[in-house]
Design an enzyme around this catalytic site. Structure first.
Site, PDB file in Angstrom:
ATOM      1  N   CYS A   3       0.831  -1.221   0.034  1.00 18.14           N
ATOM      2  CA  CYS A   3       0.121   0.252  -0.032  1.00 18.14           C
ATOM      3  C   CYS A   3       1.111   1.127  -0.069  1.00 18.14           C
ATOM      4  O   CYS A   3       2.153   1.093   0.311  1.00 18.14           O
ATOM      5  CB  CYS A   3      -0.712   0.004   1.290  1.00 18.14           C
ATOM      6  SG  CYS A   3      -1.898  -1.394   1.349  1.00 18.14           S
ATOM      7  N   ARG A  34       1.658   1.338  -5.999  1.00 15.36           N
ATOM      8  CA  ARG A  34       1.938   0.623  -4.747  1.00 15.36           C
ATOM      9  C   ARG A  34       0.408   0.080  -4.391  1.00 15.36           C
ATOM     10  O   ARG A  34       0.447  -0.964  -3.455  1.00 15.36           O
ATOM     11  CB  ARG A  34       2.296   1.413  -3.574  1.00 15.36           C
ATOM     12  CG  ARG A  34       3.708   1.719  -3.728  1.00 15.36           C
ATOM     13  CD  ARG A  34       4.283   2.479  -2.692  1.00 15.36           C
ATOM     14  NE  ARG A  34       4.339   1.829  -1.396  1.00 15.36           N
ATOM     15  CZ  ARG A  34       5.492   0.955  -1.261  1.00 15.36           C
ATOM     16  NH1 ARG A  34       6.344   0.789  -2.133  1.00 15.36           N
ATOM     17  NH2 ARG A  34       5.470   0.143  -0.087  1.00 15.36           N
ATOM     18  N   TRP A  81      -3.968  -1.717  -1.285  1.00 18.16           N
ATOM     19  CA  TRP A  81      -3.952  -3.013  -2.139  1.00 18.16           C
ATOM     20  C   TRP A  81      -4.556  -4.018  -1.194  1.00 18.16           C
ATOM     21  O   TRP A  81      -3.855  -4.266   0.198  1.00 18.16           O
ATOM     22  CB  TRP A  81      -2.726  -3.340  -2.621  1.00 18.16           C
ATOM     23  CG  TRP A  81      -2.841  -4.455  -3.896  1.00 18.16           C
ATOM     24  CD1 TRP A  81      -3.068  -4.466  -4.867  1.00 18.16           C
ATOM     25  CD2 TRP A  81      -2.865  -5.741  -3.600  1.00 18.16           C
ATOM     26  NE1 TRP A  81      -3.123  -5.490  -5.726  1.00 18.16           N
ATOM     27  CE2 TRP A  81      -2.934  -6.436  -4.695  1.00 18.16           C
ATOM     28  CE3 TRP A  81      -2.821  -6.525  -2.266  1.00 18.16           C
ATOM     29  CZ2 TRP A  81      -3.223  -7.824  -4.578  1.00 18.16           C
ATOM     30  CZ3 TRP A  81      -2.417  -7.944  -2.309  1.00 18.16           C
ATOM     31  CH2 TRP A  81      -2.862  -8.594  -3.655  1.00 18.16           C
ATOM     32  N   ASN A 107       1.006   0.491   6.065  1.00 17.15           N
ATOM     33  CA  ASN A 107       1.185  -0.283   5.054  1.00 17.15           C
ATOM     34  C   ASN A 107       1.751  -1.460   5.658  1.00 17.15           C
ATOM     35  O   ASN A 107       2.586  -1.117   6.446  1.00 17.15           O
ATOM     36  CB  ASN A 107       2.129   0.438   4.110  1.00 17.15           C
ATOM     37  CG  ASN A 107       2.955  -0.479   3.275  1.00 17.15           C
ATOM     38  OD1 ASN A 107       3.954  -0.277   2.880  1.00 17.15           O
ATOM     39  ND2 ASN A 107       2.191  -1.807   2.797  1.00 17.15           N
ATOM     40  N   GLY A 108       1.359  -2.771   5.277  1.00 12.63           N
ATOM     41  CA  GLY A 108       1.949  -3.852   6.020  1.00 12.63           C
ATOM     42  C   GLY A 108       0.749  -4.789   6.449  1.00 12.63           C
ATOM     43  O   GLY A 108      -0.413  -4.672   6.096  1.00 12.63           O
ATOM     44  N   GLU A 492      11.444 -14.027 -19.200  1.00  9.75           N
ATOM     45  CA  GLU A 492      11.084 -12.444 -19.221  1.00  9.75           C
ATOM     46  C   GLU A 492      10.222 -11.874 -20.015  1.00  9.75           C
ATOM     47  O   GLU A 492       9.280 -11.288 -19.888  1.00  9.75           O
ATOM     48  CB  GLU A 492      12.453 -11.552 -19.111  1.00  9.75           C
ATOM     49  CG  GLU A 492      12.204 -10.224 -18.829  1.00  9.75           C
ATOM     50  CD  GLU A 492      11.499  -9.858 -17.630  1.00  9.75           C
ATOM     51  OE1 GLU A 492      11.171 -10.599 -16.554  1.00  9.75           O
ATOM     52  OE2 GLU A 492      11.140  -8.662 -17.349  1.00  9.75           O
ATOM     53  N   LYS A 496       6.374 -10.774 -19.227  1.00 10.56           N
ATOM     54  CA  LYS A 496       5.787  -9.251 -19.539  1.00 10.56           C
ATOM     55  C   LYS A 496       4.497  -9.373 -20.384  1.00 10.56           C
ATOM     56  O   LYS A 496       3.721  -8.537 -20.055  1.00 10.56           O
ATOM     57  CB  LYS A 496       6.906  -8.298 -20.643  1.00 10.56           C
ATOM     58  CG  LYS A 496       8.268  -8.076 -19.999  1.00 10.56           C
ATOM     59  CD  LYS A 496       8.051  -6.913 -18.971  1.00 10.56           C
ATOM     60  CE  LYS A 496       7.866  -7.468 -17.450  1.00 10.56           C
ATOM     61  NZ  LYS A 496       8.670  -7.479 -16.534  1.00 10.56           N
ATOM     62  N   GLU A 499       1.623 -10.503 -17.875  1.00 10.19           N
ATOM     63  CA  GLU A 499       1.266  -9.689 -16.644  1.00 10.19           C
ATOM     64  C   GLU A 499       0.642  -8.293 -17.290  1.00 10.19           C
ATOM     65  O   GLU A 499      -0.291  -7.786 -16.732  1.00 10.19           O
ATOM     66  CB  GLU A 499       2.458  -9.268 -16.012  1.00 10.19           C
ATOM     67  CG  GLU A 499       3.319  -8.404 -16.312  1.00 10.19           C
ATOM     68  CD  GLU A 499       4.495  -8.301 -15.432  1.00 10.19           C
ATOM     69  OE1 GLU A 499       4.207  -8.342 -14.228  1.00 10.19           O
ATOM     70  OE2 GLU A 499       5.510  -8.146 -15.753  1.00 10.19           O
ATOM     71  N   HIS A 515       8.874 -32.181 -25.518  1.00  8.61           N
ATOM     72  CA  HIS A 515       8.705 -33.318 -24.353  1.00  8.61           C
ATOM     73  C   HIS A 515       7.328 -33.048 -23.888  1.00  8.61           C
ATOM     74  O   HIS A 515       7.016 -33.300 -22.630  1.00  8.61           O
ATOM     75  CB  HIS A 515       9.626 -33.517 -23.429  1.00  8.61           C
ATOM     76  CG  HIS A 515      11.158 -33.904 -24.076  1.00  8.61           C
ATOM     77  ND1 HIS A 515      11.169 -35.282 -24.436  1.00  8.61           N
ATOM     78  CD2 HIS A 515      12.102 -33.221 -24.366  1.00  8.61           C
ATOM     79  CE1 HIS A 515      12.388 -35.322 -24.956  1.00  8.61           C
ATOM     80  NE2 HIS A 515      12.979 -34.183 -25.072  1.00  8.61           N
ATOM     81  N   LYS A 614       3.580  -3.054  -7.252  1.00  8.52           N
ATOM     82  CA  LYS A 614       4.844  -3.077  -7.456  1.00  8.52           C
ATOM     83  C   LYS A 614       5.815  -3.748  -6.673  1.00  8.52           C
ATOM     84  O   LYS A 614       6.719  -4.389  -6.873  1.00  8.52           O
ATOM     85  CB  LYS A 614       5.266  -1.625  -7.702  1.00  8.52           C
ATOM     86  CG  LYS A 614       6.840  -1.296  -8.044  1.00  8.52           C
ATOM     87  CD  LYS A 614       7.002  -1.334  -9.523  1.00  8.52           C
ATOM     88  CE  LYS A 614       8.186  -1.252  -9.843  1.00  8.52           C
ATOM     89  NZ  LYS A 614       8.382  -1.835 -11.161  1.00  8.52           N
TER      90      LYS A 614
HETATM   91  C1  F6R Z   1       7.453  -8.152 -13.144  1.00 11.31           C
HETATM   92  C2  F6R Z   1       7.619  -7.658 -11.881  1.00 11.31           C
HETATM   93  C3  F6R Z   1       7.719  -8.390 -10.603  1.00 11.31           C
HETATM   94  C4  F6R Z   1       8.895  -8.211  -9.901  1.00 11.31           C
HETATM   95  C5  F6R Z   1       8.974  -8.878  -8.489  1.00 11.31           C
HETATM   96  C6  F6R Z   1      10.069  -8.612  -7.716  1.00 11.31           C
HETATM   97  O1  F6R Z   1       7.294  -7.134 -13.969  1.00 11.31           O
HETATM   98  O2  F6R Z   1       7.746  -6.223 -11.926  1.00 11.31           O
HETATM   99  O3  F6R Z   1       7.718  -9.691 -10.930  1.00 11.31           O
HETATM  100  O4  F6R Z   1      10.030  -8.391 -10.573  1.00 11.31           O
HETATM  101  O5  F6R Z   1       7.800  -8.635  -7.751  1.00 11.31           O
HETATM  102  O6  F6R Z   1      10.121  -7.244  -7.182  1.00 11.31           O
HETATM  103  P1  F6R Z   1      11.371  -6.705  -6.712  1.00 11.31           P
HETATM  104  O7  F6R Z   1      12.550  -6.921  -7.881  1.00 11.31           O
HETATM  105  O8  F6R Z   1      11.335  -5.203  -6.149  1.00 11.31           O
HETATM  106  O9  F6R Z   1      11.875  -7.603  -5.714  1.00 11.31           O
END
Ligand code: F6R
Length: 619
Positions: A3, A34, A81, A107-108, A492, A496, A499, A515, A614
């Site tokens: 949050c 956030r 969130w 937050n938490g 990756e 992308k 998501e 396989h 994030k």
């Molecule tokens: C994907 C993405 C998430 C972060 C993951 C780790 O685009 O952004 O999968 O990579 O939540 O976050 P960090 O790097 O902040 O530990």
């Protein structure tokens, strides 16, 4: 998950040249990444404490509730969130006590909220939400009822909480002060001119100041418009004593400008951040300097190295492990942070962990690092956020200098992480005498040229990525296949696409695709092949043909010169020929662009993928 909280204390009305409600709205907007399922504020106005909150996105809620019309000298705000209690008006923050004098944003997660709530209910407190947070204002009220001053009541409250928190609290009886406390969840103080701030992240107050103090775990304090007070409880035997913190020593100035934290003319942060990669790579390269020497020595002497990360940071870890295995000839293994628990027993003194996290706050990665440290393992943090939790607890720290990443999907932080890991591996290889000066210089030269290389790839392939996205947007599933370095790049790419565009995407080692996965392939099924070298391209050739024989729609991200033996693919991104280190950074760029444009064509907002936030601060 995350949050965002913000707080402002101004010296007089108009000190910030706009109503406090508007300042809070703008700050929350910068923290939208956030969490964005509900929003609220509390301001002490001339007519008492005003709280406005609602379920919904920031823009619509702040317009509906008229945030900008409220003024005062002290206020807090929150973007949520949901973790405890579904998103709803009543569960939105801030939360208040029974008297309506105290308001709290958090937050938490308060782990012992249930027992605290039961105790408070027995004493007659009436709860208005299903959240864990609401125990905080009621506890403060309870301690005040016992005769404590507001700040003492806040401290007594914090001492009862178990779990993770960044808290901002205001109390009409305390006047122009915001109380705060931190454990695990991030919290930063901003020192402004005529006003001070608190926030979960720096962009929230960058319009007003670049002077910051990062609040550390277990610290408690308050801000007024002209002062900051922080103290920490130190255990002495059974007793605890409060030690006040020397603020002067903790003051930092960040290099980020407000513009860096805003969209800069791009429709989305994700696109802006893809385009910022040349700059992010350049400043990361220039920030590395001599600082890597200790890291290189520690890794070179390690029995084994584990690289932990979540999501995109795991993919960077995966590449880092291949770099170290293959170039440095050091045994290195990538492990997903939340899985580390089942591998930790194999680690002991003499081993090294590289904890990769752009935010530096991902709880699973933080816990993995803590467990490793407890076993005597040396922990190296790789993060984008100065003084965040993981760097603070690590033995050694390397920072990417990507600047703030606001888009939820990681882009520039991935390429900068991979760059740093590739430089480390090249230096380890050199230090251990595995490669000579010439070979290591060839890697480093290509790495130093990455800003220019990535710039050219974006210019050359943005339009083509859009074209590929037009067809991709009509698909339900896709495979991303690669071998060696091409595999984590494919992982990756798949992450992308899934998501931000909600196309089911699965990455697989190309050699393993027959396989099982091949059973799904039918006419027009999209398969993106990535090879970062001619060797990898040669090896995927047969996989391409197997898929084409099943009428798959094939797309290749491969080096120049492989057009011949991969001539049958439908779509080709011909990439510059580079050493595997630089190529692993550069070849992800078309994947990012395809995902971004597929999201746009499908009508989504790539900056705010559903169900994601994030920074993930819950296990
Ligand atoms: C994907 C993405 C998430 C972060 C993951 C780790 O685009 O952004 O999968 O990579 O939540 O976050 P960090 O790097 O902040 O530990």
């Amino acid at each position: 998950m995350a949050c965002g909280i913000v707080a402002v204390v101004a010296s007089r009305k108009g000190a910030l040249r706009k109503p406090l409600g508007e300042v809070i709205r703008e700050s929350l907007k910068s923290l939208e990444y956030r969490g964005y399922d509900s929003v609220g504020f509390a301001i002490i106005t001339d007519n008492g404490l005003v709280v406005r909150k609602s379920k919904g996105m920031i823009d619509s809620v702040t317009a509906k509730l008229g945030f900008s019309e409220f003024d005062g000298l002290v206020g807090i705000g929150h973007t949520r969130w949901a973790t405890h209690g579904p998103p709803s008006d009543r569960n939105s923050h801030p939360h208040t006590d029974c008297t309506g004098k105290i308001a709290v944003a958090h937050n938490g997660i308060i782990e012992n909220w249930n027992e605290l709530k039961e105790m408070l209910v027995r004493k007659g407190h009436v709860f208005k939400s299903d959240t864990d947070t609401e125990v905080i204002p009621h506890l403060m009220e309870e301690f005040k009822n016992k005769g404590m001053e507001p700040y003492e009541a806040f401290k007594a409250t914090i001492s009862l909480l178990k779990g993770a928190y960044a808290i901002a609290a205001i109390d009409i009886d305390a006047g122009n002060k915001v109380f705060f406390a931190r454990k695990t969840s991030p919290l930063i103080v901003g020192i402004g001119d005529g006003a001070n701030f608190l926030a979960s992240d720096i962009p929230a107050f960058l319009r007003y100041t670049r002077k910051i103090i990062v609040v550390s775990d277990d610290e408690v304090g308050y801000v007024t418009s002209s002062s900051v007070f922080i103290e920490k409880l130190i255990k002495k035997g059974d007793k605890g004593i409060w030690i006040s913190i020397d603020i002067g020593k903790r003051l930092r100035t960040v290099e980020w400008t407000p513009e860096m934290a805003m969209k800069g003319g791009y429709p989305h942060f994700m696109l802006k951040e893809i385009h910022e990669q040349p700059q992010a790579l350049a400043s990361t390269i220039s920030g590395l300097g001599e600082k890597l020497d200790d890291v290189v020595k520690v890794i070179s002497a390690a029995n084994k190295v584990v690289l932990v990360g979540a999501g995109t940071s795991y993919h960077a870890s995966y590449l880092g492990a291949i770099f170290l295995n293959n170039l440095g000839e050091v045994f290195a293994q990538p492990i997903i942070s939340s899985e580390m628990k089942w591998h930790i027993k194999s680690l002991s003194e003499g081993d090294v962990m590289i904890a990769v996290s752009q935010s530096g706050e991902t709880i699973d990665t933080l816990l993995a690092a803590r467990e490793a440290k407890d076993r005597g393992v040396k922990v190296i943090a790789l993060s984008n956020v100065i003084d965040s939790a993981i760097p603070r607890e690590a033995d050694l720290v390397v920072y990417t200098r990507a600047g703030p990443e606001i888009g939820v999907a990681a882009t520039k932080t991935f390429t900068t992480q991979v760059l740093v890991l590739s430089v480390i591996a090249v230096k380890v290889a050199k230090y251990r005498g595995i490669v000579n000066e010439g070979a290591s210089e060839a890697h480093l030269r290509a790495i130093r040229s990455l800003p220019e290389t990535v710039n050219k790839i974006i210019s050359k392939y943005e339009a083509k990525s859009k074209d590929v996205a037009k067809l991709m947007a009509s698909k339900r599933s896709a495979f991303f296949l690669g071998r060696g370095y091409g595999l984590p790049v494919s992982m990756e790419g798949a992450l992308k696409l899934k998501e931000v565009a909600y196309v089911h995407a699965e990455a697989y080692p190309a050699g393993e695709s027959k396989h099982g996965p091949i059973a799904l392939v039918e006419d027009g099924f999209p398969i993106v092949f990535t090879a970062v070298s001619h060797e990898e391209a040669e090896l995927i050739k047969s996989n391409v043909e197997e898929m084409r024989a099943r009428y798959a729609w094939t797309i290749a991200v491969t080096p120049k010169g492989d057009e011949g033996h991969l001539k049958n693919v439908e779509e080709r991104f011909t990439m510059p020929e580079l050493p595997v280190t630089a190529a692993s950074v550069a070849y992800v760029v078309p994947h990012q662009l395809i995902a971004y444009y597929t999201s746009i064509i499908r009508g989504y907002d790539p900056d705010k993928p559903r169900n994601l936030a994030k920074t993930v601060t819950v296990v």
